[in-house]
Design a protein around this motif. Structure first.
Motif, mmCIF file in Angstrom:
data_model
loop_
_atom_site.group_PDB
_atom_site.id
_atom_site.type_symbol
_atom_site.label_atom_id
_atom_site.label_comp_id
_atom_site.label_asym_id
_atom_site.label_seq_id
_atom_site.Cartn_x
_atom_site.Cartn_y
_atom_site.Cartn_z
ATOM 1 N N ASP A 131 0.882 -1.161 0.000
ATOM 2 C CA ASP A 131 0.000 0.000 0.000
ATOM 3 C C ASP A 131 0.931 1.226 0.000
ATOM 4 O O ASP A 131 2.021 1.140 0.569
ATOM 5 C CB ASP A 131 -0.774 -0.073 1.328
ATOM 6 N N TRP A 132 0.537 2.337 -0.629
ATOM 7 C CA TRP A 132 1.420 3.512 -0.662
ATOM 8 C C TRP A 132 1.828 3.954 0.740
ATOM 9 O O TRP A 132 2.873 4.559 0.936
ATOM 10 C CB TRP A 132 0.779 4.680 -1.411
ATOM 11 N N SER A 133 1.007 3.631 1.760
ATOM 12 C CA SER A 133 1.364 4.032 3.128
ATOM 13 C C SER A 133 2.553 3.226 3.659
ATOM 14 O O SER A 133 3.130 3.568 4.688
ATOM 15 C CB SER A 133 0.161 3.891 4.058
ATOM 16 N N ASP A 134 2.938 2.147 2.953
ATOM 17 C CA ASP A 134 4.119 1.371 3.371
ATOM 18 C C ASP A 134 5.430 2.040 2.966
ATOM 19 O O ASP A 134 6.506 1.598 3.366
ATOM 20 C CB ASP A 134 4.102 -0.029 2.726
ATOM 21 N N GLU B 10 4.311 6.844 -7.816
ATOM 22 C CA GLU B 10 4.026 7.527 -6.545
ATOM 23 C C GLU B 10 3.773 9.012 -6.795
ATOM 24 O O GLU B 10 2.896 9.615 -6.189
ATOM 25 C CB GLU B 10 5.172 7.336 -5.548
ATOM 26 N N THR C 284 8.415 4.346 3.132
ATOM 27 C CA THR C 284 9.046 4.947 4.317
ATOM 28 C C THR C 284 9.723 6.269 3.950
ATOM 29 O O THR C 284 9.695 6.679 2.790
ATOM 30 C CB THR C 284 10.144 4.013 4.889
ATOM 31 N N ASP C 285 10.365 6.908 4.897
ATOM 32 C CA ASP C 285 11.098 8.119 4.545
ATOM 33 C C ASP C 285 12.605 7.857 4.444
ATOM 34 O O ASP C 285 13.420 8.764 4.581
ATOM 35 C CB ASP C 285 10.768 9.283 5.496
#
Ligand SMILES: *Cc1c(COP(=O)(O)O)cnc(C)c1O
Ligand SMILES: [Zn+2]
Length: 407
Positions: A37-40, A219, A42-43
Motif C-alpha cells: 500500500d502507498w502508506s508502506d 508515486e 518509508t522516509d
C-alpha cells in the motif's frame, strides 16, 4: 535465505543462483507485493523508501547506496509543443554516476553484502559486469563504496574517454575481443564458477533496483497514473524493471491501470522495434552487430531481455519504435534549450520517440507522458557543435558586446 526466481514466460520457479530460465528467457525475483500500500513507503533516502517491495533494505550506513534513486519528475510544459503531448521528465542523470544504472548497482550490491546471493556455502567476494559505459562506471563506483573488488569487461574498441571515467574508480578492467552478446552470457557462467557475481544489465537483482524508477513515477502521480511511459531500450533490463514494478503495483491494488509502455531504440540498431513491427514472437539478433549511432549506450544488437520487452509492450498496449540520429539530435537540443537539461544522446531518444508517437496520433496532446531521460549529457561532448559557433572578443569590447546583447 535463497531468493526465489520465476520466469515471466513459462512460469518455472527456481532458487538457484541463475539469471536465465531453462527455457532460455531471463528470470526475475519472485517478490510478493500483494499487501503493498502507498502508506508502506518509508522516509528512507532514495529508492530505499520502497523497501516493502524490495528484496533487501538500505545497508547501514547507506554510504553511496543512499544516493541511488529519489530523482525528480519534472513537469515540462516548454516541451509540450515540440512533443505534441504533455511531458513529464524523469531525470535519471542526477545519480552519482549520471544514469539509472546506479539503482541496480546499489540494490544488487546491498543484497550481495547481506549474503542474499550466497548459496550452499559459496561466499561471494567479488563482483563484475559487462558494459561499454554507464554500467561499468556505476558498478565500479558502487563496488568501491561497498569495498568489494570489481572486474569490468569492456569491448576492445571502447573509446579512451569512456575508459578513463571507469578507471578512476580503480576496478580490474579487461578489454575483451569477440561477440558482445556471447561475452554477456559467458561472463555470467564463468563468474558463477568463480564466485564472482556478475551484475549484468538484466540480471534479477539489477532488475529489482531498476524497477524503482517506475515506483517513483507512479508515486508522483498517485492516486492517478500517467497515460504512458516512454523510455529508451537496449538490453531491456531497465524496461523489465519498469514493467515488473507496474505489475506489482497493479496486483497490490496501488494503481488502477497500467500505463502504456513505449520503448524506443536507435534506428541503426533496433532489433526489438523490428520484431515488434513485423509481429514476430521473438527478437532476432542483428547480424554483424548493427550500424553506428550517436546513441551508443543503447546499441545492443542481441538484447538479452528483448523478448521480455516485446511482451511488456504488447501486454500494456504500447509499442516498440525506432528514431534516427537526426531526430535524436533535435530532441537532445530541445531538452537543453527549452528545459535546461543536458542528456546523452541515448537519453534524448524517448523524447524523440514521444514526438513520433504524437505525430502518429498514438499519444494524444492531453496524455500525461512520463519520459525517462536515462543519463546525463555531462559525460559526453553533447555541446561540442554548439560550442564551435562561439565568438571571442577582447575585454575592452565587453561594454559594446553587452549593449548589443541587451537589445
Ligand atoms: C543502459 C542505458 C540504457 C538502456 O538500458 P537497458 O537496461 O540496457 O535497456 C539507456 N540509456 C542509458 C543512458 C543507459 O546507460
Ligand atoms: Zn521459462
Amino acid at each position: 535465505m535463497p531468493l526465489q526466481r520465476v520466469c515471466y514466460d513459462c512460469g518455472r520457479e527456481t532458487d538457484e543462483r541463475r539469471a536465465r530460465c531453462t527455457c532460455g528467457e531471463p528470470l526475475w525475483l519472485d517478490t510478493d507485493p500483494e499487501d503493498f500500500d502507498w502508506s508502506d513507503v518509508t522516509d528512507a533516502p532514495g529508492l530505499w523508501r520502497y523497501e516493502a517491495l524490495l528484496p533487501v533494505g538500505m545497508p547501514t550506513p547507506g554510504r553511496l547506496a543512499a544516493a541511488a534513486g529519489g530523482t525528480p519528475l519534472l513537469r515540462e510544459p516548454e516541451l509540450d509543443g515540440f512533443a505534441g503531448t504533455k511531458i513529464h521528465l524523469k531525470v535519471e542523470g542526477q545519480h552519482p554516476t549520471g544514469s539509472f544504472k546506479d539503482r541496480g548497482s546499489a540494490l544488487a550490491l546491498a543484497a550481495i553484502e547481506a549474503g542474499l546471493e550466497d548459496e550452499s556455502g559459496h561466499q561471494i567476494d567479488a563482483v563484475g559486469t559487462v558494459s561499454h559505459g554507464n554500467m561499468a562506471m556505476s558498478m565500479a563506483a558502487y563496488a568501491a563504496s561497498f569495498g568489494l573488488p570489481c572486474v569490468v569487461l569492456v569491448p576492445d574498441d571502447i573509446p579512451e574517454e569512456r575508459l578513463g571515467v571507469i578507471a578512476q574508480f580503480d576496478p580490474e578492467i579487461r578489454r575483451v575481443q569477440g561477440d558482445y552478446g556471447r561475452l554477456y552470457r559467458d561472463s555470467l557462467e564463468a563468474g558463477a564458477a568463480h564466485d564472482i557475481a556478475f551484475v549484468n544489465s538484466d540480471v534479477p537483482l539489477r532488475v529489482e533496483g531498476q524497477k524503482t524508477t517506475a515506483l517513483e513515477i507512479c508515486e508522483a502521480f498517485a492516486p492517478t497514473t500517467p497515460d504512458a511511459i516512454v523510455m529508451p531500450v537496449s538490453s531491456g533490463g531497465h524496461a523489465s524493471g519498469v514493467w515488473k514494478a507496474l505489475r506489482e503495483l497493479e496486483s497490490a491494488g496501488a494503481i488502477d491501470e497500467i500505463p502504456r509502455l513505449y520503448f524506443v531504440q536507435a534506428a541503426a540498431c533496433a532489433p526489438i522495434a523490428e520484431a515488434f513491427a513485423t509481429g514476430a514472437e521473438t527478437v532476432s539478433p542483428i547480424e554483424g552487430g548493427g550500424g553506428e549511432t550517436i546513441a551508443y549506450s543503447i546499441a545492443n544488437a542481441d538484447p538479452p531481455s528483448g523478448n521480455r520487452v516485446l511482451r511488456a509492450a504488447r501486454e500494456t498496449g504500447g509499442s516498440v519504435i525506432a528514431v534516427d540520429d537526426e531526430e535524436i539530435r533535435e530532441a537532445q537540443r530541445e531538452l537543453a534549450t527549452e528545459a535546461g537539461l543536458t542528456v546523452e544522446a541515448a537519453s534524448a531518444v524517448p523524447l524523440a520517440g514521444a514526438r513520433l508517437l504524437a505525430e502518429a496520433g498514438t499519444l494524444a496532446n492531453t496524455d500525461d507522458v512520463a519520459v525517462i531521460t536515462t543519463g546525463t549529457g555531462l559525460k559526453e561532448a553533447a555541446g561540442s557543435a554548439a560550442a564551435a559557433s562561439t565568438e571571442t572578443v577582447g575585454i575592452d569590447r565587453l561594454d559594446a558586446e553587452l549593449s548589443t546583447f541587451a537589445e
